[in-house]
Write a protein that holds these residues in place. Sequence first.
Motif, short mmCIF file in Angstrom:
data_model
loop_
_atom_site.label_atom_id
_atom_site.label_comp_id
_atom_site.label_asym_id
_atom_site.label_seq_id
_atom_site.Cartn_x
_atom_site.Cartn_y
_atom_site.Cartn_z
N ASP A 210 0.84 -1.19 0.00
CA ASP A 210 0.00 0.00 0.00
C ASP A 210 0.88 1.25 0.00
O ASP A 210 1.60 1.51 0.97
N HIS A 212 -0.28 4.25 -0.25
CA HIS A 212 -1.08 5.19 0.56
C HIS A 212 -1.05 6.61 0.01
O HIS A 212 -0.80 7.57 0.74
N GLU A 236 -1.22 -0.71 -4.15
CA GLU A 236 -2.45 -0.01 -3.76
C GLU A 236 -2.24 1.47 -3.57
O GLU A 236 -1.21 1.91 -3.06
N ASP A 237 -3.28 2.25 -3.97
CA ASP A 237 -3.28 3.70 -3.74
C ASP A 237 -1.94 4.32 -4.11
O ASP A 237 -1.36 5.08 -3.34
N GLU A 262 -10.39 2.79 -1.65
CA GLU A 262 -10.93 2.68 -0.29
C GLU A 262 -11.53 3.99 0.19
O GLU A 262 -12.42 3.98 1.04
N ARG A 283 -11.44 -0.96 -4.57
CA ARG A 283 -11.37 -1.17 -3.12
C ARG A 283 -12.56 -0.59 -2.35
O ARG A 283 -12.54 -0.55 -1.13
MG MG Z 1 -5.04 1.35 1.86
#
Ligand code: MG
Length: 402
Positions: A210, A212, A236-237, A262, A283
């Motif tokens: 991630d 982030h 991710e992200d 997310e 997500r």
């Molecule tokens: Mg995350």
Amino acid sequence: MKIIDAKVIVTCPGRNFVTLKITTEEGIHGIGDATLNGRELAVVSYLEDHLVPCLIGRDARQIEDIWQFFYRGAYWRKGPVGMAAIAAIDTALWDIKAKAANMPLYDLLGGKSREGVMVYGHANGEDIEETCDEVARYLELGYKAIRAQCGVPGMPSTYGVAQDKMFYEPADADLPSENIWSTAKYLNHIPKLFARLRDQFGFDVHLLHDVHHRLTPIEAGRLGKDLEPYRLFWLEDAVTAELQEGFRLVRQHTTTPLALGEIFTTIYDCHQLLSEQLIDYIRTTVVHAGGITHLKRIASLAELYHIKTGCHGATDLSPVCLGAALHFDSWVPNFGIQEYMRHTEATDEVFPHAYTFADGNLYPGDTPGHGVDINEELASKYPYQRAYLPVNRLEDGTMFNW
Ligand code: MG
Ligand code: CS2
């Protein structure tokens, strides 16, 4: 099936959770998660002061009409506060409908497409050595998929690395704590982590990471390319996604699978990402993307473009959200993976649930509804405690993404 009561329950068994409990005239109740980490009381007010007065007296069977009433009727649409409130109502109504039909929610959605829901756990360490030890521990626990986050030399802290190796709670202070970030140091270090992980554990375990929200598109393209030899399940992200077309640049430079979403609250936040196949996993979650009703729409659009689900499942999403997500995950045809950050024992006691973990999967159970309830008496023993997510600054003090 008239709604006669709807109450918001705030509890803090180690971290804050907001839960909506709806009760019908027949005495059937359903619950929904309304937790928005760091802004919990905004959702409490949105529900108590604005939505609940309009909910009492409505027919609990009319899930879609109630969703449309609160989405279109607000005039001011989308956003994390309003959509978490709508999500909680929606989730509670699906819980009620499944209980009234005396069936687990996945049967109401269309039945199971799989027995177990593959999950990923969170291994993290201050350095590569400790992160490897944690990955080994999660393998022993039976996980088939593991997210690896690691401290970066020269940075005092970084996202996803915590003292407690089983329970990670980022909302750590009564006022926002300030972290420091260096993209250069991060980009130099992370490929070394995954080279070592693949060297030690081989390629059978799914590895995830991630970022982030901390890179520009071209930086993400570089990291994705650097990580290609290590075959990540997903990155991710990688970049903040207000600029959805920014992911065209990432896609041009790497085949590393990308996961995003997310923090998305509606299908409109990801429509271009999905229709241009700019990501591989979406997500979005039950609690932050408008509940089961809207999450089904997002998953169906994603399915057209070969994109799979990968619902967010951090500790700040309550067991109510996780339980509902597992029923969604059991049904959804284009399932990818479910995040599973374990809740503390105190949290699990407040939220008794039917789901179980075994062999790297979660199993939702077969009790009617989504299989999670709230122990109100126990919940009342844990009063709200203000807690903020950290903020992030570059080394020169510039405000950045956390
Ligand atoms: Mg995350
Ligand atoms: C993270 C979350 O689990 C994840 O993928 O992005 O831990 C996120 O930082 C928290 O949910 C924020 O409250």
